[in-house]
Design an enzyme around this catalytic site. Structure first.
Site, PDB file in Angstrom:
ATOM      1  N   THR A   1       0.850  -1.191   0.000  1.00  0.00           N
ATOM      2  CA  THR A   1       0.000   0.000   0.000  1.00  0.00           C
ATOM      3  C   THR A   1       0.886   1.242   0.000  1.00  0.00           C
ATOM      4  O   THR A   1       1.731   1.401   0.872  1.00  0.00           O
ATOM      5  CB  THR A   1      -0.905   0.051   1.244  1.00  0.00           C
ATOM      6  OG1 THR A   1      -0.081   0.046   2.410  1.00  0.00           O
ATOM      7  CG2 THR A   1      -1.869  -1.109   1.274  1.00  0.00           C
TER       8      THR A   1
ATOM      9  N   GLU B   1      -4.006   4.850   2.452  1.00  0.00           N
ATOM     10  CA  GLU B   1      -3.093   3.929   1.779  1.00  0.00           C
ATOM     11  C   GLU B   1      -3.761   3.348   0.540  1.00  0.00           C
ATOM     12  O   GLU B   1      -4.901   2.907   0.595  1.00  0.00           O
ATOM     13  CB  GLU B   1      -2.716   2.793   2.734  1.00  0.00           C
ATOM     14  CG  GLU B   1      -2.224   3.331   4.068  1.00  0.00           C
ATOM     15  CD  GLU B   1      -1.660   2.249   4.957  1.00  0.00           C
ATOM     16  OE1 GLU B   1      -1.282   1.183   4.445  1.00  0.00           O
ATOM     17  OE2 GLU B   1      -1.617   2.476   6.176  1.00  0.00           O
TER      18      GLU B   1
HETATM   19  P1  ADP Z   1       5.153   0.817   3.521  1.00  0.00           P
HETATM   20  O1  ADP Z   1       4.888   0.349   4.911  1.00  0.00           O
HETATM   21  O2  ADP Z   1       6.442   1.590   3.382  1.00  0.00           O
HETATM   22  O3  ADP Z   1       3.983   1.570   2.949  1.00  0.00           O
HETATM   23  P2  ADP Z   1       4.340  -1.462   1.952  1.00  0.00           P
HETATM   24  O4  ADP Z   1       4.713  -2.874   2.297  1.00  0.00           O
HETATM   25  O5  ADP Z   1       2.929  -1.047   2.195  1.00  0.00           O
HETATM   26  O6  ADP Z   1       5.357  -0.518   2.678  1.00  0.00           O
HETATM   27  O7  ADP Z   1       4.728  -1.222   0.435  1.00  0.00           O
HETATM   28  C1  ADP Z   1       4.367  -0.003  -0.175  1.00  0.00           C
HETATM   29  C2  ADP Z   1       5.308   0.403  -1.262  1.00  0.00           C
HETATM   30  O8  ADP Z   1       5.371  -0.622  -2.261  1.00  0.00           O
HETATM   31  C3  ADP Z   1       4.783   1.621  -2.001  1.00  0.00           C
HETATM   32  O9  ADP Z   1       5.203   2.819  -1.361  1.00  0.00           O
HETATM   33  C4  ADP Z   1       5.385   1.460  -3.378  1.00  0.00           C
HETATM   34  O10 ADP Z   1       6.650   2.087  -3.446  1.00  0.00           O
HETATM   35  C5  ADP Z   1       5.556  -0.046  -3.530  1.00  0.00           C
HETATM   36  N1  ADP Z   1       4.570  -0.679  -4.408  1.00  0.00           N
HETATM   37  C6  ADP Z   1       4.912  -1.613  -5.355  1.00  0.00           C
HETATM   38  N2  ADP Z   1       3.831  -2.050  -6.009  1.00  0.00           N
HETATM   39  C7  ADP Z   1       2.756  -1.406  -5.453  1.00  0.00           C
HETATM   40  C8  ADP Z   1       1.350  -1.461  -5.716  1.00  0.00           C
HETATM   41  N3  ADP Z   1       0.841  -2.257  -6.668  1.00  0.00           N
HETATM   42  N4  ADP Z   1       0.532  -0.660  -4.990  1.00  0.00           N
HETATM   43  C9  ADP Z   1       1.051   0.142  -4.020  1.00  0.00           C
HETATM   44  N5  ADP Z   1       2.367   0.226  -3.726  1.00  0.00           N
HETATM   45  C10 ADP Z   1       3.231  -0.537  -4.437  1.00  0.00           C
HETATM   46 MG    MG Z   2       1.985   0.831   3.001  1.00  0.00          MG
END
Ligand code: ADP
Ligand code: MG
Length: 211
Positions: free
Chosen positions: A83, A135
């Protein structure tokens, strides 16, 4: 358990969810860059049995643009459901009475293609439920992360309130259902129209919804 997994699609106590509701429908539709529009009644039909709260619907469609920041790394990517988190500043710019819950719409990273998305507006347990997070899970496989990029979204419809889940399996299955519901809804002609909206072709710096 869901607190350990993700702050995202889930986890506000039901009481808080109901507490977030406010009486009264109507008012203006979602605004962007000084113009307001309202979706047709057909597009407001509830997708899956959850009555859309007035506090969700009166702000839709809601156009928003902001930088993708690091979230809490609670494993959503490991679940196959990353997300993209908006910054606190962007979250604070959302209407204060918009309902928490799961929504669907369109999303675009930088000047890239416009994809279907599901989005969670929720209270973040990491901050003892005093800070909202917004998110976006984009229904597309990206080659790499896009932290720091500008994410543009239009939120179109409401799927369900936040929920607690007893197991990881239940959580994943609920999110998969949300994703399927979003895909179905977004194939409707009135929703497909918004995919082509000029908003997605505005210069990145253009101010939208006050940020
Ligand atoms: P965080 O806790 O940093 O938000 P996540 O595990 O939720 O980490 O991963 C989010 C990150 O993954 C986003 O900020 C983006 O850079 C990357 N990402 C890759 N593919 C997607 C997708 N399909 N939708 C949203 N984010 C994605
Ligand atoms: Mg996230």
């Amino acid at each position: 358990m869901s607190h350990l997994i993700s702050p995202l699609f889930l986890v506000a106590p039901r009481a808080r969810w109901w507490g977030a509701l406010r009486a009264g429908a109507g008012g203006s539709a979602g605004c962007r860059a000084g113009s307001c529009r309202r979706l047709s009644p057909a597009s407001r039909a509830r997708p899956n049995g959850h009555r859309p709260p007035p506090a969700a619907m009166r702000h839709l469609p809601y156009f928003c643009r902001g930088q993708v920041v690091k979230g809490f790394g609670r494993g959503s990517k490991e679940l196959g459901i990353p997300t993209a988190n908006f910054s606190e500043q962007v979250v604070e710019s959302f209407p204060s009475d918009i309902s928490t819950g799961i929504y669907y719409g369109w999303a675009c990273v930088g000047n890239g293609d416009v994809h279907k998305m599901v989005l969670s507006i929720g209270w973040n347990p990491f901050y003892k439920n005093i800070k909202k997070s917004v998110e976006t899970h984009i229904i597309h496989t990206f080659k790499e992360d896009f932290y720091g990029e500008i994410l543009s979204i239009v939120i179109i419809g409401y799927i369900r309130p936040e929920k607690n889940f007893d197991s990881l399996e239940a959580l994943i299955s609920a999110i998969q259902e949300d994703i399927e519901e979003a895909k179905r809804q977004l194939d409707l002609p009135e929703h497909l129209k918004l995919k082509e909206d000029n908003f997605f072709h505005l210069p990145e710096g253009k101010i939208v919804n006050n940020h």
